[in-house]
Structures are given as C-alpha cells and as structure tokens.
Write a protein that holds these residues in place. Structure first.
Motif, PDB file in Angstrom:
ATOM      1  N   ASP A 258       0.863  -1.177   0.000  1.00  0.00           N
ATOM      2  CA  ASP A 258       0.000   0.000   0.000  1.00  0.00           C
ATOM      3  C   ASP A 258       0.899   1.227   0.000  1.00  0.00           C
ATOM      4  N   THR A 259       1.093   1.833  -1.167  1.00  0.00           N
ATOM      5  CA  THR A 259       2.030   2.954  -1.284  1.00  0.00           C
ATOM      6  C   THR A 259       1.542   4.209  -0.565  1.00  0.00           C
ATOM      7  N   LYS A 260       0.266   4.263  -0.218  1.00  0.00           N
ATOM      8  CA  LYS A 260      -0.254   5.415   0.527  1.00  0.00           C
ATOM      9  C   LYS A 260      -0.217   5.194   2.029  1.00  0.00           C
ATOM     10  N   ASN A 261       0.241   4.019   2.451  1.00  0.00           N
ATOM     11  CA  ASN A 261       0.378   3.716   3.868  1.00  0.00           C
ATOM     12  C   ASN A 261       1.579   2.789   4.035  1.00  0.00           C
ATOM     13  N   LEU A 262       2.772   3.375   3.905  1.00  0.00           N
ATOM     14  CA  LEU A 262       3.994   2.581   3.931  1.00  0.00           C
ATOM     15  C   LEU A 262       4.304   2.016   5.311  1.00  0.00           C
ATOM     16  N   ASP A 263       3.621   2.506   6.352  1.00  0.00           N
ATOM     17  CA  ASP A 263       3.813   1.932   7.680  1.00  0.00           C
ATOM     18  C   ASP A 263       3.163   0.556   7.792  1.00  0.00           C
ATOM     19  N   LYS A 264       2.280   0.259   6.882  1.00  0.00           N
ATOM     20  CA  LYS A 264       1.615  -1.034   6.881  1.00  0.00           C
ATOM     21  C   LYS A 264       2.528  -2.067   6.238  1.00  0.00           C
ATOM     22  N   ASN A 265       2.620  -3.220   6.868  1.00  0.00           N
ATOM     23  CA  ASN A 265       3.508  -4.265   6.366  1.00  0.00           C
ATOM     24  C   ASN A 265       3.043  -4.762   4.996  1.00  0.00           C
ATOM     25  N   PRO A 266       3.968  -4.933   4.072  1.00  0.00           N
ATOM     26  CA  PRO A 266       3.593  -5.508   2.771  1.00  0.00           C
ATOM     27  C   PRO A 266       3.178  -6.963   2.928  1.00  0.00           C
ATOM     28  N   ARG A 267       2.402  -7.432   1.976  1.00  0.00           N
ATOM     29  CA  ARG A 267       1.926  -8.811   1.993  1.00  0.00           C
ATOM     30  C   ARG A 267       2.686  -9.608   0.939  1.00  0.00           C
ATOM     31  N   PHE A 268       3.039 -10.840   1.295  1.00  0.00           N
ATOM     32  CA  PHE A 268       3.806 -11.691   0.389  1.00  0.00           C
ATOM     33  C   PHE A 268       3.082 -13.026   0.185  1.00  0.00           C
ATOM     34  N   GLY A 269       3.294 -13.585  -0.986  1.00  0.00           N
ATOM     35  CA  GLY A 269       2.717 -14.877  -1.293  1.00  0.00           C
ATOM     36  C   GLY A 269       3.717 -15.761  -2.006  1.00  0.00           C
ATOM     37  N   LEU A 270       3.547 -17.068  -1.863  1.00  0.00           N
ATOM     38  CA  LEU A 270       4.457 -18.032  -2.471  1.00  0.00           C
ATOM     39  C   LEU A 270       3.637 -19.212  -2.968  1.00  0.00           C
ATOM     40  N   ALA A 271       3.853 -19.575  -4.233  1.00  0.00           N
ATOM     41  CA  ALA A 271       3.137 -20.721  -4.799  1.00  0.00           C
ATOM     42  C   ALA A 271       4.105 -21.587  -5.597  1.00  0.00           C
ATOM     43  N   LEU A 272       3.917 -22.883  -5.486  1.00  0.00           N
ATOM     44  CA  LEU A 272       4.738 -23.838  -6.204  1.00  0.00           C
ATOM     45  C   LEU A 272       3.823 -24.839  -6.883  1.00  0.00           C
ATOM     46  N   ALA A 273       3.882 -24.885  -8.215  1.00  0.00           N
ATOM     47  CA  ALA A 273       3.086 -25.830  -8.992  1.00  0.00           C
ATOM     48  C   ALA A 273       4.017 -26.855  -9.619  1.00  0.00           C
ATOM     49  N   LEU A 274       3.872 -28.090  -9.200  1.00  0.00           N
ATOM     50  CA  LEU A 274       4.755 -29.175  -9.648  1.00  0.00           C
ATOM     51  C   LEU A 274       3.995 -30.093 -10.595  1.00  0.00           C
ATOM     52  N   LYS A 275       4.608 -30.387 -11.739  1.00  0.00           N
ATOM     53  CA  LYS A 275       4.020 -31.308 -12.698  1.00  0.00           C
ATOM     54  C   LYS A 275       5.108 -32.266 -13.153  1.00  0.00           C
TER      55      LYS A 275
END
Length: 276
Positions: A258-275
C-alpha cells in the motif's frame, strides 16, 4: 465448436487475468499428475493466515465427456460432468456439491459462427436462472446477461457489453450492476507470442461516484521467467515473479504494497506448482 464471438463471460477476461491471475498473498503448493489411462490427479495445500486447507481433485476424460471430482479438507465433495456430444454445437455442464444438495446447477452452452448462448439453471426448489448471449464475430461482439430469481419474481442482475479483438490487442466495455457501474479495459501485446503486454482498466460506480483505475504489465525476461506488476489509483502496488524451476513446474513469488500507507507491512505470497 464454432469460431464465433465467444461467450459473454469472456468479455474483458484477458485484462482481468493480467491484473489478478497468480497474484497471491498466501502459501500454496499444487502437484499435478496424469496417468496413461487419461486420469489426472491434482493435490493442493493452502495456508492462509493461520488456517491450512487442502483438496484433491480427479479428472477423467472419455471421448466427449469430462468427469471432475474434488474433495477438500472440510469434507465437501464437488462433482462436475461436461458433455460436448449430446447435441451439435453445444456443451452441457452439470455440477453439484455434497453435502450442499441445493448447489446443483445445469448449464447449456450453444455455439454458432455468429452467436453464442448460455443458459444456467439452479437445480433446487426455487431455481435461479441465468441467461447470456453474444452476437458478432471473433473481431467484434456485442453481448448481454441477465439473472432471474423465480422466488422473488425479479431480476437479480442485468449486464451488457461490447468486445473488440485484434491479433495484438483487445478492448471491452461492460455496463454492469444493473446499470450502476461501467468498466472499460484494454490489453496490448508487444510480441507475437504474447509474452509481453500492457493492460489498463477503469471502473466507475455511479451511485458512489467512485473511480478505480488500474494499469499493469507482463514481461518475459526469458523463456523461463516472467514478471508482472500492477498499480491502481488507490495506491495498491502488486508485483510477481514466475520461474520455471524444472520443466512444467513453476515457482511464483508475489507481493502487495500500500504505497499510501507505507507503515503497513507488505503482503507476500508463495506458490509452487509441480508437474512431474
């Protein structure tokens, strides 16, 4: 199936996918396997906040029929049958979920060179009916959609739109929410393989005079790595990186700030698709 104007539900879909698909803020692992007999198995584990869930799906294809079953950790069983050979130029989709016996739905799609029609009926005592249609060509199409509640005797939704598609770009305008909102989107591809693109989408809600404007992009660093980014006028900045770690297996790292509230922690995601 014919090469007609496409389904109304596909209007604006390319822009939506570029701006939303694969942007995650959770942890997800998916494993795909397929047997020589045509049975595909998909196992998914998802951690969202402090909650962990999972599901196992099985898909079997036989001639013109596709059979899908998915079982999740909450003991829900979702079943879908897809038939493409019952009537010419049609696709029939029947779905239901156990133990929610009122979740059954029957959908019929009709495809023509200049018109496509979709009808969906809920399979319960008070069925809701959804009908959509698109007319035109693969280059330009007009469409509309309506939903009717047989219990209330009133329309639950009505939407209309136009879609224009060219080899390197596509655009759409959709009037939705019973005429309370309008959404316009545009996608432009910079190469023939469509590995690099720019997208813009603007939505206006008339009842609140609220506008949302989002821009984004897709860029293929090489044949194994893709980066995407998006930013809207509310200051939400999202970015992701996808890398094919081994053939057909993809790792996705995503974040949102949230660039208008930089005090707020950024959110991260991780995905792994195995075939394998």
């Amino acid at each position: 199936m014919s090469k007609g104007p496409g389904l109304f539900s596909d209007f604006g879909k390319k822009a939506k996918d570029l701006l939303t698909k694969d942007y995650i803020t959770d942890q997800k692992v998916t494993v795909f396997t397929c047997s020589d007999g045509g049975v595909a198995l998909t196992s998914t584990a998802l951690k969202k906040g402090g909650l962990s869930t999972g599901d196992v799906g099985v898909q079997y294809k036989y001639k013109d029929t596709v059979f899908d079953v998915k079982v999740d950790t909450e003991s829900n069983i979702s079943t879908t049958f897809t038939f493409t050979g019952i009537l010419p130029s049609t696709k029939t989709i029947a779905s239901f979920k156990v133990p929610d016996y009122n979740s059954g739905k029957l959908e019929v799609q009709y495809f023509h060179d200049h018109a496509n029609l979709t009808t969906a009926v809920a399979m319960n005592q008070t069925p809701a009916i959804d009908v959509s249609a698109a007319i035109g060509t693969p280059a330009i199409a007009f469409g509309a959609e309506a939903g009717y509640d047989t219990t209330l005797g009133s329309f639950t939704k009505y939407t209309a739109g136009i879609s224009v598609t060219k080899p390197d770009s596509c655009a759409s305008i959709i009037l939705g929410d019973k005429g309370d909102s309008i959404k316009a989107s545009y996608v432009h591809h910079f190469d023939q393989l469509k590995k690099s693109a720019a997208v813009a989408e603007i939505t206006r809600r008339f009842s609140t005079n609220e506008n949302t404007f989002t821009v984004g992009g897709l860029y293929a660093v090489d044949h194994l790595t893709v980066v995407k980014a998006k930013l809207n006028n509310h200051g939400r900045l999202g970015a992701l990186l996808q890398h094919e770690v081994i053939p057909k297996s993809v790792l996705t790292i995503s974040s949102e700030v949230d660039t208008k509230n930089l005090d707020k922690n950024p959110r991260f995601g991780l995905a792994l698709a195995l075939k394998p």
